[in-house]
Design a protein around this motif. Sequence first.
Motif, short mmCIF file in Angstrom:
data_model
loop_
_atom_site.label_atom_id
_atom_site.label_comp_id
_atom_site.label_asym_id
_atom_site.label_seq_id
_atom_site.Cartn_x
_atom_site.Cartn_y
_atom_site.Cartn_z
N MET A 1 3.92 18.93 7.83
CA MET A 1 2.87 18.51 6.93
C MET A 1 3.24 17.18 6.27
O MET A 1 4.34 16.70 6.37
N ALA A 2 2.29 16.59 5.57
CA ALA A 2 2.44 15.24 5.03
C ALA A 2 3.30 15.20 3.77
O ALA A 2 3.41 16.19 3.04
N THR A 3 3.86 14.03 3.51
CA THR A 3 4.70 13.79 2.34
C THR A 3 4.21 12.54 1.62
O THR A 3 3.40 11.77 2.15
N TRP A 4 4.77 12.28 0.43
CA TRP A 4 4.45 11.05 -0.29
C TRP A 4 4.90 9.84 0.50
O TRP A 4 4.26 8.79 0.44
N GLU A 5 5.98 9.96 1.23
CA GLU A 5 6.44 8.84 2.05
C GLU A 5 5.42 8.52 3.14
O GLU A 5 5.19 7.35 3.47
N ASP A 6 4.76 9.55 3.71
CA ASP A 6 3.69 9.32 4.68
C ASP A 6 2.52 8.58 4.03
O ASP A 6 1.98 7.64 4.61
N VAL A 7 2.14 9.01 2.83
CA VAL A 7 1.05 8.33 2.12
C VAL A 7 1.41 6.87 1.91
O VAL A 7 0.61 5.97 2.21
N ARG A 8 2.61 6.63 1.42
CA ARG A 8 3.07 5.26 1.14
C ARG A 8 3.02 4.41 2.42
O ARG A 8 2.48 3.30 2.44
N ARG A 9 3.58 4.92 3.50
CA ARG A 9 3.64 4.19 4.77
C ARG A 9 2.23 3.87 5.29
O ARG A 9 1.94 2.74 5.68
N LEU A 10 1.35 4.85 5.27
CA LEU A 10 0.00 4.67 5.79
C LEU A 10 -0.80 3.70 4.93
O LEU A 10 -1.51 2.83 5.44
N VAL A 102 -0.31 14.89 9.25
CA VAL A 102 -0.16 13.44 9.15
C VAL A 102 -1.33 12.72 9.84
O VAL A 102 -1.88 11.77 9.27
N PRO A 103 -1.76 13.13 11.04
CA PRO A 103 -2.92 12.45 11.63
C PRO A 103 -4.19 12.57 10.77
O PRO A 103 -4.95 11.59 10.64
N GLU A 104 -4.42 13.72 10.16
CA GLU A 104 -5.59 13.88 9.30
C GLU A 104 -5.43 13.03 8.03
O GLU A 104 -6.40 12.42 7.55
N LEU A 105 -4.21 12.97 7.50
CA LEU A 105 -3.93 12.12 6.35
C LEU A 105 -4.20 10.65 6.69
O LEU A 105 -4.79 9.91 5.90
N ALA A 106 -3.78 10.23 7.88
CA ALA A 106 -4.00 8.84 8.30
C ALA A 106 -5.49 8.51 8.31
O ALA A 106 -5.90 7.44 7.84
N GLU A 107 -6.30 9.42 8.81
CA GLU A 107 -7.75 9.20 8.83
C GLU A 107 -8.31 9.15 7.41
O GLU A 107 -9.13 8.29 7.08
N LEU A 108 -7.86 10.05 6.56
CA LEU A 108 -8.32 10.09 5.17
C LEU A 108 -7.95 8.81 4.43
O LEU A 108 -8.79 8.22 3.73
N VAL A 109 -6.71 8.34 4.58
CA VAL A 109 -6.27 7.13 3.91
C VAL A 109 -7.07 5.92 4.40
O VAL A 109 -7.52 5.10 3.60
#
Length: 129
Positions: A1-10, A102-109
């Motif tokens: 599942m996603a992390t704050w580091e994923d949010v930051r990177r994306l 992470v892929p769904e987070l990428a789309e959301l971001v």
Amino acid sequence: MATWEDVRRLALALPETTERPSYDGLPAWRVRDKPFVWERPLRRADLDALGDAAPDGPVLGARVPDLGAKEALLADDATVYFTTPHFDGYPAVLVRLDRITVPELAELVLDAWYARAPKRLAAAHRGER
């Protein structure tokens, strides 16, 4: 599942994005000074409104294009997306970060960025993709 580091990177991979703390000192990512995703812990009023349904993990706030998109996300997966009365009438959703892929987070971001980016910048980015 996603992390704050994923949010930051994306988020920081998108044009003209900056990371700057929000008014309460928590991370927020902005495009030309307009926030599009941010850390949003639940407040007392949120916890009271959600009751037993209140998540205990990290919560991401994300801007969406409009209220229709918000309703679609909320209907799509209530285990990931939710809202509180504080966001009634506002085009944003809350996300259980530990339940989104992470892929769904990428789309959301990306969608959040498009919702806040100036039209010319968004159009230029779409053209590059």
